[in-house]
Motif scaffolding. Structure first.
Motif, PDB file in Angstrom:
ATOM      1  N   LYS A  66     -10.421   9.205 -30.100  1.00 49.53           N
ATOM      2  CA  LYS A  66      -9.304   8.265 -30.227  1.00 49.53           C
ATOM      3  C   LYS A  66      -9.333   7.412 -28.963  1.00 49.53           C
ATOM      4  O   LYS A  66      -9.625   7.947 -27.878  1.00 49.53           O
TER       5      LYS A  66
ATOM      6  N   GLY B 286      -1.065  23.646 -25.317  1.00 47.99           N
ATOM      7  CA  GLY B 286       0.128  24.450 -25.020  1.00 47.99           C
ATOM      8  C   GLY B 286      -0.235  25.868 -24.635  1.00 47.99           C
ATOM      9  O   GLY B 286       0.290  26.417 -23.655  1.00 47.99           O
ATOM     10  N   LEU B 287      -1.144  26.475 -25.388  1.00 49.62           N
ATOM     11  CA  LEU B 287      -1.542  27.858 -25.074  1.00 49.62           C
ATOM     12  C   LEU B 287      -2.248  27.895 -23.712  1.00 49.62           C
ATOM     13  O   LEU B 287      -2.062  28.818 -22.926  1.00 49.62           O
TER      14      LEU B 287
ATOM     15  N   GLY C  78       5.737  26.637 -31.702  1.00 48.61           N
ATOM     16  CA  GLY C  78       5.838  27.164 -33.067  1.00 48.61           C
ATOM     17  C   GLY C  78       5.677  26.063 -34.095  1.00 48.61           C
ATOM     18  O   GLY C  78       6.355  25.034 -34.023  1.00 48.61           O
ATOM     19  N   TYR C  79       4.742  26.289 -35.021  1.00 52.07           N
ATOM     20  CA  TYR C  79       4.462  25.317 -36.083  1.00 52.07           C
ATOM     21  C   TYR C  79       5.176  25.728 -37.365  1.00 52.07           C
ATOM     22  O   TYR C  79       5.489  26.912 -37.550  1.00 52.07           O
TER      23      TYR C  79
ATOM     24  N   SER D 152      -2.107  16.481 -39.899  1.00 51.84           N
ATOM     25  CA  SER D 152      -2.778  15.738 -38.826  1.00 51.84           C
ATOM     26  C   SER D 152      -3.692  16.646 -37.999  1.00 51.84           C
ATOM     27  O   SER D 152      -4.555  16.166 -37.268  1.00 51.84           O
TER      28      SER D 152
ATOM     29  N   SER E  16      -8.632  19.569 -35.970  1.00 51.07           N
ATOM     30  CA  SER E  16      -8.366  19.828 -34.551  1.00 51.07           C
ATOM     31  C   SER E  16      -9.124  21.005 -33.961  1.00 51.07           C
ATOM     32  O   SER E  16      -9.281  21.097 -32.742  1.00 51.07           O
TER      33      SER E  16
ATOM     34  N   HIS F 133      -7.933  24.052 -34.095  1.00 50.91           N
ATOM     35  CA  HIS F 133      -6.940  25.013 -33.590  1.00 50.91           C
ATOM     36  C   HIS F 133      -6.564  25.981 -34.702  1.00 50.91           C
ATOM     37  O   HIS F 133      -6.396  25.555 -35.849  1.00 50.91           O
TER      38      HIS F 133
HETATM   39  C1  LIG Z   1      -4.037  14.799 -34.330  1.00 53.16           C
HETATM   40  C2  LIG Z   1      -4.317  15.695 -33.175  1.00 53.16           C
HETATM   41  O1  LIG Z   1      -5.422  15.805 -32.731  1.00 53.16           O
HETATM   42  N1  LIG Z   1      -3.276  16.368 -32.677  1.00 53.16           N
HETATM   43  C3  LIG Z   1      -3.396  17.250 -31.528  1.00 53.16           C
HETATM   44  C4  LIG Z   1      -2.486  16.750 -30.430  1.00 53.16           C
HETATM   45  C5  LIG Z   1      -2.812  15.307 -30.037  1.00 53.16           C
HETATM   46  O2  LIG Z   1      -4.137  15.224 -29.589  1.00 53.16           O
HETATM   47  C6  LIG Z   1      -1.888  14.863 -28.908  1.00 53.16           C
HETATM   48  O3  LIG Z   1      -0.555  15.046 -29.273  1.00 53.16           O
HETATM   49  C7  LIG Z   1      -2.104  13.394 -28.608  1.00 53.16           C
HETATM   50  O4  LIG Z   1      -1.200  13.008 -27.663  1.00 53.16           O
HETATM   51  O5  LIG Z   1      -2.598  17.592 -29.277  1.00 53.16           O
HETATM   52  C8  LIG Z   1      -2.373  19.007 -29.436  1.00 53.16           C
HETATM   53  O6  LIG Z   1      -0.993  19.337 -29.300  1.00 53.16           O
HETATM   54  P1  LIG Z   1       0.366  18.480 -29.346  1.00 53.16           P
HETATM   55  O7  LIG Z   1       0.322  17.338 -28.412  1.00 53.16           O
HETATM   56  O8  LIG Z   1       0.667  18.198 -30.768  1.00 53.16           O
HETATM   57  O9  LIG Z   1       1.407  19.524 -28.815  1.00 53.16           O
HETATM   58  C9  LIG Z   1       1.326  20.082 -27.521  1.00 53.16           C
HETATM   59  C10 LIG Z   1       1.404  21.597 -27.604  1.00 53.16           C
HETATM   60  O10 LIG Z   1       2.667  22.003 -28.079  1.00 53.16           O
HETATM   61  C11 LIG Z   1       2.540  23.153 -28.898  1.00 53.16           C
HETATM   62  N2  LIG Z   1       3.166  22.871 -30.206  1.00 53.16           N
HETATM   63  C12 LIG Z   1       3.263  21.610 -30.675  1.00 53.16           C
HETATM   64  C13 LIG Z   1       3.898  21.375 -31.878  1.00 53.16           C
HETATM   65  C14 LIG Z   1       4.429  22.439 -32.579  1.00 53.16           C
HETATM   66  N3  LIG Z   1       5.105  22.261 -33.743  1.00 53.16           N
HETATM   67  N4  LIG Z   1       4.318  23.684 -32.104  1.00 53.16           N
HETATM   68  C15 LIG Z   1       3.687  23.916 -30.934  1.00 53.16           C
HETATM   69  O11 LIG Z   1       3.586  25.080 -30.533  1.00 53.16           O
HETATM   70  C16 LIG Z   1       1.042  23.465 -28.998  1.00 53.16           C
HETATM   71  O12 LIG Z   1       0.743  24.524 -28.120  1.00 53.16           O
HETATM   72  C17 LIG Z   1       0.391  22.204 -28.541  1.00 53.16           C
HETATM   73  O13 LIG Z   1      -0.782  22.383 -27.829  1.00 53.16           O
HETATM   74  C18 LIG Z   1      -3.039  19.735 -28.247  1.00 53.16           C
HETATM   75  O14 LIG Z   1      -3.507  19.047 -27.341  1.00 53.16           O
HETATM   76  O15 LIG Z   1      -3.031  20.964 -28.269  1.00 53.16           O
HETATM   77  C19 LIG Z   1      -2.924  19.603 -30.725  1.00 53.16           C
HETATM   78  C20 LIG Z   1      -2.948  18.661 -31.917  1.00 53.16           C
HETATM   79  O16 LIG Z   1      -3.830  19.144 -32.891  1.00 53.16           O
END
Ligand SMILES: CC(=O)N[C@H]1[C@H]([C@H](O)[C@H](O)CO)O[C@](OP(=O)(O)OC[C@H]2O[C@@H](n3ccc(N)nc3=O)[C@H](O)[C@@H]2O)(C(=O)O)C[C@@H]1O
Ligand SMILES: CO[C@@H]1[C@H](O)[C@@H](O)[C@H](O[C@H]2[C@H](O)[C@@H](NC(C)=O)[C@H](OCc3ccccc3)O[C@@H]2CO)O[C@@H]1CO
Length: 365
Positions: free
Chosen positions: A248, A294-295, A314-315, A335, A339, A341
């Motif tokens: 991206k 986050g982890l 938490g998802y 989305s 990933s 994950h």
């Molecule tokens: C589309 C995509 O690639 N999404 C990823 C996004 C995305 O790259 C960024 O938001 C861009 O700014 O990043 C991630 O993560 P994201 O940025 O969504 O969220 C950060 C961390 O918060 C915890 N989380 C988030 C949402 C949720 N409902 N429950 C949660 O527990 C997770 O531990 C998560 O890591 C990432 O980096 O891990 C993981 C996501 O998979």
């Protein structure tokens, strides 16, 4: 026979050993039986009450483990070395001499060999790193370093922070760790405004960091590929930007002070992947499994802090297809398809941490 209006009057009449004046015609053995059955009733009642009290206490303990209520306006009691004890329970034995951030000296004077390539090590990226580390720093700010006991909160980006009113509580921690481009502007009431550290990678860097971070926020780069070092180098040294190699488009102009930048030691990625998720280091597949940021941040906090609380983790369940996953935008689990994950595995890892008391949760889980 009289009618006992409540347990208390029964107790008092039985305790006094009173005779029943209104029923003089009842034979003594009948009265004796009634009195015995009253005792039985009382004993059963007491047993029932005891079971109720025990049940509610044990339930409450469990609840607190999974969902913690901080006392607003009060600083959390902090026990020095508490998180460190938990770290050995969770991660087992390994050398804890690892710095949090990469340092120039390890790539300059004596080249510390790394066993793995990114994201679990720095093998093959040494020359690039040498240039990056020459313009960034590695220290922990004195304000954190000097704390006798470090209270930290890791703020996940989860939707459960929305309308949580946790902002004031979050701001009270010594160290507030945020992730990726999660905003604070406009969400202060729910997520607070203090950011001690923000973990990010080029694709997740906020385009306007000055709005979302404090002037002294540490911007901690988590590198997944060599291009991530290229990106930070080109930004900080104002070299020609490379557009290819990112999944991206990251910012091409990024207004930050190089003094704020740190490079996370990939060691923390390695132990989060290995010890918490049991992921293999070498993965031949196209989509490589990796811990979420986050982890990773929780792993780092367990090493850096004495007390670790989390919020916004938490998802939604897989069937809740329309449920938003973020507190600041509408975006669903779909989305995260590519990933790499495993959110169910991560949930188990977090539950384990909550159950052994390594971390406490300010939102539900
Ligand atoms: C589309 C995509 O690639 N999404 C990823 C996004 C995305 O790259 C960024 O938001 C861009 O700014 O990043 C991630 O993560 P994201 O940025 O969504 O969220 C950060 C961390 O918060 C915890 N989380 C988030 C949402 C949720 N409902 N429950 C949660 O527990 C997770 O531990 C998560 O890591 C990432 O980096 O891990 C993981 C996501 O998979
Ligand atoms: C912590 O991981 C970050 C984020 O949470 C992930 O979603 C993201 O995953 C991307 C992945 O890293 C990209 N892979 C490569 C090799 O660049 C992937 O690229 C597209 C793709 C899709 C399917 C098969 C191969 C490649 O895109 C993922 C996002 O959709 O990684 C982040 C760290 O960079």
């Amino acid at each position: 026979m009289d009618v006992c209006p409540c347990a208390f009057s029964c107790v008092s009449s039985v305790a006094r050993g009173s005779r029943d004046d209104n029923s003089p015609q009842e034979p003594w053995h009948l009265r004796n039986m009634i009195s015995k059955s009253r005792w039985k009733l009382l004993a059963m009642l007491a047993l029932f009450l005891a079971v109720m009290v025990w049940y509610s206490i044990s339930r409450e303990d469990r609840y607190i483990e999974l969902f913690y209520f901080p006392v607003p306006g009060k600083k959390e009691p902090c026990l020095q070395g508490e998180a460190e004890k938990m770290v050995s329970k969770l991660f087992g034995n390994y050398s804890r001499e690892q710095p949090f951030f990469l340092q120039l000296k390890d790539y300059f004077w004596v080249k510390t060999p790394s066993l793995y390539e990114l994201p679990y090590g720095t093998k093959g990226s040494e020359d690039l790193l040498l240039r990056v580390l020459a313009i960034t720093s590695y220290s922990i700010p004195e304000s954190i370093q000097s704390l006798k006991c470090r209270r930290c909160v890791v703020v996940g980006n989860g939707h459960r922070l929305r309308n949580s009113s946790l902002g004031e509580t979050i701001n009270k921690y010594d160290v507030v760790i945020r992730l990726n481009s999660a905003p604070v502007a406009g969400y202060e009431q729910d997520v607070g405004s203090k950011t001690t550290m923000r973990l990010f990678y080029p694709e997740s860097a906020h385009f306007n960091p000055k709005v979302e971070d404090n002037p002294d926020t540490l911007l901690v780069l988590v590198a997944f590929k060599a291009m991530d070092f290229h990106w930070i180098e080109s930004i900080l040294s104002d070299k020609k930007r490379v557009r290819k190699g990112f999944w991206k488009q990251p910012p091409l102009i990024w207004d930050v002070n190089p003094k704020q930048i740190r490079i996370l030691n990939p060691f923390y990625m390695e132990i989060a992947a290995d010890k918490l998720l049991s992921l293999p280091i070498h993965q031949p597949h196209k989509i490589k499994q990796k811990p979420t940021t986050g982890l990773l941040a929780i792993t780092l906090a367990l090493h850096l802090c004495d007390l670790v609380h989390i919020a916004g983790f938490g998802y939604p369940d897989a069937h809740q297809k329309k449920q938003s996953i973020h507190y600041y935008e509408y975006i669903t689990l779909k989305s995260m398809m590519w990933s790499g994950h495993n959110v169910s595995q991560e949930a188990l890892a977090i539950k384990r941490m909550l159950e052994i008391g390594a971390v406490k949760n300010l939102t539900y889980f």
